[in-house]
Design an enzyme around this catalytic site. Structure first.
Site, mmCIF file in Angstrom:
data_model
loop_
_atom_site.group_PDB
_atom_site.id
_atom_site.type_symbol
_atom_site.label_atom_id
_atom_site.label_comp_id
_atom_site.label_asym_id
_atom_site.label_seq_id
_atom_site.Cartn_x
_atom_site.Cartn_y
_atom_site.Cartn_z
ATOM 1 C CG HIS A 142 -16.551 -9.233 -7.389
ATOM 2 N ND1 HIS A 142 -16.833 -8.122 -8.148
ATOM 3 C CD2 HIS A 142 -17.270 -9.094 -6.241
ATOM 4 C CE1 HIS A 142 -17.682 -7.338 -7.505
ATOM 5 N NE2 HIS A 142 -17.965 -7.910 -6.339
ATOM 6 C CB ILE A 159 -1.112 -7.047 9.612
ATOM 7 C CG1 ILE A 159 -1.747 -8.378 10.027
ATOM 8 C CG2 ILE A 159 -0.886 -6.129 10.810
ATOM 9 C CD1 ILE A 159 -0.835 -9.235 10.888
ATOM 10 C CG ASP A 165 20.336 -14.095 2.831
ATOM 11 O OD1 ASP A 165 19.094 -13.970 2.859
ATOM 12 O OD2 ASP A 165 21.107 -13.402 3.522
ATOM 13 C CG ASP A 166 23.238 -10.033 -0.718
ATOM 14 O OD1 ASP A 166 23.622 -10.939 -1.495
ATOM 15 O OD2 ASP A 166 22.621 -9.029 -1.108
ATOM 16 C CG HIS A 217 8.747 -12.586 1.911
ATOM 17 N ND1 HIS A 217 7.385 -12.826 1.958
ATOM 18 C CD2 HIS A 217 9.070 -12.464 0.597
ATOM 19 C CE1 HIS A 217 6.905 -12.846 0.717
ATOM 20 N NE2 HIS A 217 7.903 -12.634 -0.119
#
Length: 205
Positions: free
Chosen positions: A135, A165, A34-35, A13
């Site tokens: 809308h 998805i 980042d870890d 992501h």
């Protein structure tokens, strides 16, 4: 707005987020935190350190949370807000955004998405690739609308929910907070109880 962007999360992501940021061409440089200490570069972009290092970068960087998990993204972004971080909105150049659309800080709208007029997108939301939001929708904070999801008019999606998805939501439908809607599911009436829902039409599992 700062001249540099720092993205927390250098995995899948986070890489898509970085790609959008590069295409927006608003920052002189983009970097990651980042870890995973084994990741030094991602997409050719430098990983400067761990997520816990973020506070020392607040003065010079806009900060964006590039983590797909809704709960983790919410926790990190709330900490950043409390520290006064500058948190942008990321919108891919191919996105179509209608008039009178509100978009909360930390939200990302990905390639090919359509957000029609008079819709409100909350903080930290992910509006993923090729999804459509018609809308007068209200997408509350830290919701993930997955690729290819289609929401008709006047849909409300509660905080922290995740729409899988290709799922579809009919018009005038409310989905409560904390829901997971499975891939390809069809929602034709209100969901009032948190949980996981699958099928056509959806049922709770």
């Amino acid at each position: 707005m700062k001249k540099k962007l720092l993205i927390i999360g250098a995995s899948g992501h986070g890489k898509v987020v970085a790609d959008i940021a590069l295409k927006m061409n608003k920052w002189q440089s983009v970097a990651f935190l980042d870890d995973n200490e084994n990741i030094k570069l991602s997409m050719g972009i430098e990983v400067l350190g761990k997520s816990s290092d973020v506070l020392k970068y607040l003065e010079y960087f806009d900060i964006f949370v590039g983590i797909g998990n809704n709960a983790i993204r919410e926790r990190i972004q709330k900490k950043l807000e409390a520290e006064g971080a500058s948190i942008p909105v990321l919108i891919h150049p191919t996105t179509v955004v209608g008039e009178q659309v509100e978009i909360g800080v930390g939200a990302v709208i990905m390639a090919g998405a359509i957000v029609n007029c008079c819709t409100k997108i909350g903080k930290g939301c992910i509006i993923n690739t090729g999804s459509t939001i018609d809308h007068d929708n209200t997408i509350e904070d830290y919701v993930h609308i997955s690729p290819g999801v289609h929401l008709a008019g006047t849909v409300n999606v509660g905080q922290g929910s995740w729409l899988g998805i290709g799922s579809v939501v009919s018009n005038n439908v409310n989905i409560t907070s904390g829901c997971k809607v499975g891939a390809g599911a069809v929602v034709v009436r209100d969901i009032t109880e948190a949980g996981t829902y699958v099928g056509v039409p959806v049922r709770r599992v």
